[in-house]
Design a protein around this motif. Structure first.
Motif, PDB file in Angstrom:
ATOM      1  N   GLN A 262      38.271  21.191 -41.167  1.00 47.73           N
ATOM      2  CA  GLN A 262      39.501  21.699 -39.757  1.00 47.73           C
ATOM      3  C   GLN A 262      39.812  23.341 -41.326  1.00 47.73           C
ATOM      4  OE1 GLN A 262      41.352  17.819 -39.883  1.00 47.73           O
ATOM      5  NE2 GLN A 262      41.541  17.906 -42.012  1.00 47.73           N
ATOM      6  N   ASP A 263      40.963  23.597 -40.670  1.00 50.76           N
ATOM      7  CA  ASP A 263      41.645  24.648 -41.223  1.00 50.76           C
ATOM      8  C   ASP A 263      40.126  25.188 -41.625  1.00 50.76           C
ATOM      9  OD1 ASP A 263      44.086  23.853 -40.423  1.00 50.76           O
ATOM     10  OD2 ASP A 263      43.849  22.278 -41.684  1.00 50.76           O
ATOM     11  N   ASP A 265      40.469  28.999 -41.383  1.00 54.01           N
ATOM     12  CA  ASP A 265      40.923  30.002 -41.569  1.00 54.01           C
ATOM     13  C   ASP A 265      40.566  30.716 -42.685  1.00 54.01           C
ATOM     14  OD1 ASP A 265      42.205  28.057 -41.842  1.00 54.01           O
ATOM     15  OD2 ASP A 265      44.622  29.428 -41.695  1.00 54.01           O
ATOM     16  N   PRO A 266      40.315  29.985 -43.472  1.00 55.64           N
ATOM     17  CA  PRO A 266      39.848  31.820 -44.483  1.00 55.64           C
ATOM     18  C   PRO A 266      38.442  32.002 -44.692  1.00 55.64           C
ATOM     19  CG  PRO A 266      40.415  30.008 -45.882  1.00 55.64           C
ATOM     20  CD  PRO A 266      41.435  29.287 -44.179  1.00 55.64           C
ATOM     21  N   PHE A 267      37.566  30.965 -43.730  1.00 57.29           N
ATOM     22  CA  PHE A 267      36.292  31.581 -43.368  1.00 57.29           C
ATOM     23  C   PHE A 267      36.294  33.140 -41.861  1.00 57.29           C
ATOM     24  CE2 PHE A 267      34.771  27.742 -45.640  1.00 57.29           C
ATOM     25  CZ  PHE A 267      33.667  28.199 -46.825  1.00 57.29           C
TER      26      PHE A 267
END
Lengths: 368, 460
Positions: A262-263, A265-267
């Motif tokens: 989950q989450d 976004d950094p990738f």
């Protein structure tokens, strides 16, 4: 045989066109019909690219600054060239700023934005210093990774089960927002921006190959946008999609598989960094190429560092915050910069050059 | 230094010749003069076979009549009147026979230079496949290659490099397979080497590399004759240096460094499996510590809640930030690695006990570093041992530290940045003119057939 192989140019153009749209999405004002808008602008974009390649075909060994003086004479050509240097620098700065905003929002909240941008521009400087051949090789290395990540994102999103295709209806209930979004916004970004390649296209591929590759890469990018738009709308719904700053980013935040993955976004931002690197580098390189062509420099390397510094300063001082930055981009830059300089002027140049070559055998001195 | 040419018309000249040699060699005690009949034999003790001298030179000379043509029984002889050449020949283990009344000396090759026997290669071990490694003696090494490449197409060029050491260097290639430009380019580079001494092949490496200061090995070193033979068959060239059990191969690509010769000694499916495993672990050898540091420091939201809790609990007693922990453990691991290479064999046990006990347990119990970082560093350590080429491990290890620092300051942004700098750098270097990132950048479909997959051998 010129400097780049077709696969290299393809990769370069694909990554260039993906650019910031990997997070900003394309045509979000058209709400649930964004994917139709993406399709229409793709077709128009391909026409535009065809026109660019015809322009290139008139003088296969000349870059844009040379073509400008062919079309409008030496003095007006030179003035326009200088104008283009700033246009390219401004475009590079916009992308750099996009990256800065995104990094500040999703990756490094505590690091000052100017610092992130300066460091990233150092990388861009190094890439531009390496030259277009190595840029092509760099694209070759990264295209497989980007396509792999793209597929992975889709699989993860679909597997999370947050998509509802019913959100895509009603299909094309209103045509007005579709067309106002196609023109000018979705057409200019990213397809018209490909005009940056004009600054150094004689070092890439011969016109025939250039045309084929440009259209192929546009088709790939356009299809990817359509898929992304469909995914985003059916995940977020048309309202959230059209209001979000980063619609695709918000979409992929919905990924949740077994409460474990989950989450991401950094990738996503990392993925985005790749395409922005190419976009910023090509704009910066284009500015340097214009300078070195116009002033007949032996090597454009000498221009790289000054241009990079200006790009950085532009990026830092161009806007106060994210909203004003995006507003300038969507409302102002499109009409004042992208449309006249990337669409109208090339068309005019093409017409003038064609007319001149028709009139070649009835010499009328002084019209150049 | 001595006369240019040798004159031996009478016994006075012979006397003069002896004096000259004594002068040149500085009355070296192992320079031996023996007379047999009217001739004199000179050699250096220790590097010649005394029994052969007795049998092949002294015996025939002392039984010969004055009128007869002088003959020695040594199979390999040559005649020269050049003084310097005679000196060199003596140094390389020949015996010089000076006969009164002739204008030249006979050089008889009776060399018996001490060298090691062929043993197993130490650095590139395989489960399947040949088990012979190169030794320090160039003749043996070339014989080992010739035994595999049974072809008249195997050509060699020869140099004696090093103004003092006069080390023999040979460039081996398969005629018609290796491109001519490659051979002449490498020949030029070798010819331009100016060194006092060459002790090991690495002395040459740093001179003929495309970018001498690059941290990436653009020249492959190997101590396996089968690796050299395989490379020659693929159109590469090999440089064999006397006194060094490591041959140099070039050109080589970045990806070659992750392929082992054993891939060709296994079934194609097993080899492909191994290559995929190797690729995964080599990527983690590069990224794992920096990803761990970046995610636990900057992007905590990416970790699933339960995992985050258990990491937080185990990190709780440790006073240091993740970056410092990682740097401590990395340096300890590198120190262990270096110590194990340098230590005298009998101390091995002690070091492994210390390493396992102190670093494995005590450091955690004392609360200096946390458990997760030990796991991360151990996996990284194992992974970096999987790289088939020793030279490449250094590039990966140096990059790993740099990425770790970037990750500690900029998180994932820093890692991506570092990665792009590396990529851009890598696209610019080449090995003997061949781009280092082939077959990915520039793409070559032919090269991709034997890349991450090991293609099955062609059947006719």
């Amino acid at each position: 045989m010129k400097g780049l192989s077709s696969w290299q140019l393809y990769g370069l153009m694909l990554l260039f066109q993906l650019g910031t749209n990997v997070v900003f999405g394309i045509a979000s004002p058209a709400k649930q019909d964004a994917w139709i808008t993406a399709g229409i602008s793709l077709i128009l974009g391909m026409v535009l690219l065809w026109m660019y390649s015809m322009l290139y075909g008139t003088h296969a060994n000349t870059n844009w600054s040379g073509l400008l003086s062919f079309a409008f004479g030496r003095y007006i050509g030179a003035i326009l060239s200088v104008g283009y240097v700033f246009i390219f620098i401004y475009s590079a700065a916009r992308n750099l700023r996009d990256l800065g905003e995104l990094t500040n929002n999703f990756l490094l909240q505590m690091t000052p934005m100017w610092f992130v941008m300066v460091i990233f521009q150092c990388l861009v400087t190094y890439v531009c210093y390496a030259g277009v051949q190595r840029l092509g090789k760099l694209a070759e290395l990264n295209v497989p990774i980007i396509i792999f990540l793209f597929l992975l994102q889709i699989i993860l999103l679909v597997a999370s089960g947050t998509m509802r295709l019913s959100l895509l209806t009603p299909v094309a209930a209103e045509w007005k927002p579709i067309f106002t979004t196609v023109f000018p916004a979705s057409l200019t970004v990213p397809y018209a921006e490909v005009f940056a390649f004009a600054a150094f296209w004689s070092t890439t591929m011969p016109p025939k190959g250039f045309r084929k590759i440009a259209i192929l890469s546009a088709a790939t990018a356009g299809l990817m946008f359509m898929v992304l738009d469909i995914l985003a709308v059916s995940t977020l719904g048309p309202e959230v999609f059209s209001r979000s700053f980063f619609p695709l980013m918000t979409t992929f935040q919905m990924v949740n598989i077994a409460d474990f993955i989950q989450d991401l976004d950094p990738f996503i931002v990392t993925n985005y960094m790749t395409s922005v690197l190419f976009k910023t580098s090509i704009f910066t390189y284009a500015a340097c190429a214009m300078i070195s062509d116009q002033w007949k420099m032996n090597h454009l390397r000498a221009a790289v560092i000054p241009v990079s510094i200006i790009v950085c300063l532009f990026a830092i001082y161009m806007a106060d915050n994210l909203s004003s930055h995006l507003f300038t981009g969507h409302q102002w830059a499109v009409w004042v910069i992208f449309l006249p300089f990337f669409v109208v002027l090339p068309m005019l140049a093409l017409l003038t050059i064609k007319l001149k070559s028709k009139l070649q055998y009835s010499p009328s001195k002084g019209d150049g | 230094m001595g006369p240019k040419s040798i004159r031996l018309s009478d016994s006075n000249d012979l006397e003069q010749f002896t004096e000259d040699l004594k002068q040149t060699f500085g009355s070296m005690p192992d320079l031996i003069f023996r007379s047999a009949g009217s001739s004199m034999i000179v050699y250096i003790a220790g590097i010649v076979d005394l029994q052969r001298i007795e049998r092949e030179i002294i015996e025939p000379l002392s039984t010969q009549q004055k009128t007869e043509e002088v003959t020695v029984k040594t199979p390999s002889i040559e005649q020269t009147a050049d003084y310097q050449k005679t000196v060199q020949a003596l140094l390389s283990g020949m015996a010089a026979v000076a006969i009164c009344g002739e204008e030249k000396v006979i050089l008889a090759n009776v060399a018996a230079i001490p060298h090691r026997n062929v043993t197993k290669p130490e650095t590139e071990t395989v489960v399947h496949g040949p088990r012979e490694g190169f030794v320090e003696y160039i003749e043996t090494n070339i014989a080992l290659i010739r035994r595999i490449l049974n072809s008249e197409k195997l050509r060699m060029k020869k140099w004696n490099l090093g103004s003092v050491t006069q080390t023999e260097v040979r460039l081996a290639y398969l005629d018609g397979v290796a491109p001519n430009e490659l051979v002449s380019e490498i020949s030029n580079r070798i010819s331009s080497v100016r060194l006092k001494g060459i002790i090991d092949s690495n002395y040459l490496t740093e001179h003929i590399k495309d970018r001498p200061l690059s941290i990436f090995p653009t020249i492959q070193t190997t101590e396996r004759p089968d690796v050299v033979a395989d490379a020659l068959l693929k159109g590469k060239v090999a440089i064999i240096v006397n006194n060094s059990p490591f041959a140099l191969i070039l050109p080589v690509t970045f990806w070659n460094d992750f392929q082992s010769i054993e891939d060709y000694y296994l079934l194609y499916s097993s080899a492909t499996f191994l290559r995929v495993i190797r690729a995964i672990y080599i990527i983690s050898a590069l990224f794992l510590p920096s990803l761990y540091v970046a995610i636990t420091t900057f992007h905590v939201e990416m970790i699933p809640t339960e995992l985050l809790l258990s990491i937080a609990v185990s990190r709780e007693p440790s006073p240091f930030p993740a970056l410092v922990e990682a740097l401590i453990m990395e340096s300890v691991f590198e120190a262990l690695r270096e110590a194990i290479v340098r230590l005298p064999n009998m101390l091995g046990q002690a070091v492994s006990v210390l390493g396992a006990l102190v670093i494995g347990q005590a450091i955690v119990q004392a609360g200096i570093v946390s458990v997760p970082i030990i796991i991360v560093v151990s996996i990284t350590g194992i992974a970096s041992l999987m790289i088939p080429r020793y030279e490449m491990t250094f590039a990966i290890r140096i990059l790993r530290i740099l990425l770790l620092l970037l990750a500690g300051t900029f998180g994932l942004f820093g890692i991506t940045l570092g990665l792009f700098f590396t990529q851009t750098y890598l696209t610019g270097i080449s090995s003997a003119g061949m781009p280092y990132m082939t077959p990915i950048a520039p793409v070559s479909l032919k090269g991709l057939k034997d890349f991450l997959n090991r293609k099955p051998f062609e059947r006719k």
